[in-house]
Design a protein around this motif. Structure first.
Motif, PDB file in Angstrom:
ATOM      1  N   ASN A  95     -16.925  -2.524  -2.979  1.00 56.68           N
ATOM      2  CA  ASN A  95     -16.408  -3.764  -2.373  1.00 56.68           C
ATOM      3  C   ASN A  95     -15.016  -3.549  -1.787  1.00 56.68           C
ATOM      4  N   THR A  96     -14.917  -2.512  -0.981  1.00 56.58           N
ATOM      5  CA  THR A  96     -13.659  -2.232  -0.302  1.00 56.58           C
ATOM      6  C   THR A  96     -13.905  -2.011   1.192  1.00 56.58           C
ATOM      7  N   VAL A  97     -12.881  -2.297   1.961  1.00 53.42           N
ATOM      8  CA  VAL A  97     -12.885  -2.012   3.394  1.00 53.42           C
ATOM      9  C   VAL A  97     -11.591  -1.266   3.687  1.00 53.42           C
ATOM     10  N   ASP A  98     -11.708  -0.037   4.144  1.00 52.63           N
ATOM     11  CA  ASP A  98     -10.546   0.813   4.367  1.00 52.63           C
ATOM     12  C   ASP A  98     -10.270   1.001   5.849  1.00 52.63           C
ATOM     13  N   LEU A  99      -9.020   1.300   6.130  1.00 46.48           N
ATOM     14  CA  LEU A  99      -8.615   1.606   7.498  1.00 46.48           C
ATOM     15  C   LEU A  99      -7.854   2.927   7.474  1.00 46.48           C
ATOM     16  N   GLN A 100      -8.456   3.959   8.022  1.00 47.87           N
ATOM     17  CA  GLN A 100      -7.805   5.255   8.147  1.00 47.87           C
ATOM     18  C   GLN A 100      -7.070   5.286   9.481  1.00 47.87           C
ATOM     19  N   MET A 101      -5.763   5.513   9.418  1.00 53.90           N
ATOM     20  CA  MET A 101      -4.939   5.494  10.625  1.00 53.90           C
ATOM     21  C   MET A 101      -4.328   6.874  10.831  1.00 53.90           C
ATOM     22  N   LEU A 118      -1.878   7.210   7.584  1.00 55.45           N
ATOM     23  CA  LEU A 118      -1.883   6.315   6.430  1.00 55.45           C
ATOM     24  C   LEU A 118      -3.294   5.776   6.257  1.00 55.45           C
ATOM     25  N   ARG A 119      -3.597   5.422   5.024  1.00 56.91           N
ATOM     26  CA  ARG A 119      -4.892   4.800   4.753  1.00 56.91           C
ATOM     27  C   ARG A 119      -4.645   3.482   4.044  1.00 56.91           C
ATOM     28  N   LEU A 120      -5.152   2.416   4.623  1.00 53.67           N
ATOM     29  CA  LEU A 120      -5.069   1.097   4.018  1.00 53.67           C
ATOM     30  C   LEU A 120      -6.397   0.771   3.342  1.00 53.67           C
TER      31      LEU A 120
END
Length: 117
Positions: free
Chosen positions: A78-84, A18-20
């Motif tokens: 202006n984004t910060v993503d979390l690749q899980m 998932l990617r947040l």
């Protein structure tokens, strides 16, 4: 003031990805630190990963997610993503985008991540 809005949570099977994403607005130049926290059912909120606001960004991952999760920051968007990746049932919880700016903490509303066995 900083506003944080998360997106991208959902239900996934173990081993999936998932990617947040966290959209950041407001006093962005005051941001010293950003990151992702999570709260698992029945547990306290814990840090998943943080990244410093300046320069290339120095990261600090929780041992439980090292090698599986990756934080990235897009200053233009202006984004910060979390690749899980390689998600496990124990990764289930509400994930919160976090920012430390102007000597105070800011939190997003949270997004649910559920990993089924």
């Amino acid at each position: 003031q900083v506003q944080l809005v998360e997106s991208g949570g959902g239900l996934v099977q173990a081993g999936g990805s998932l990617r947040l994403s966290c959209a950041v607005s407001g006093s962005i130049l005051d941001i010293h630190l950003m990151g992702w926290y999570r709260r698992a059912p029945g547990k306290q909120r814990e840090s998943v990963v943080t990244i410093t606001g300046a320069g290339a960004g120095r990261t600090n991952y929780a041992d439980s997610v090292k090698g599986r999760f990756t934080i990235s920051r897009d200053n233009a968007k202006n984004t910060v993503d979390l690749q899980m990746n390689s998600l496990k049932p124990e990764d289930t919880g509400v994930y919160y985008c976090y920012s430390y700016a102007g000597w105070r903490d800011y939190w997003g509303q949270g997004t649910q991540v559920t990993v089924s066995p």
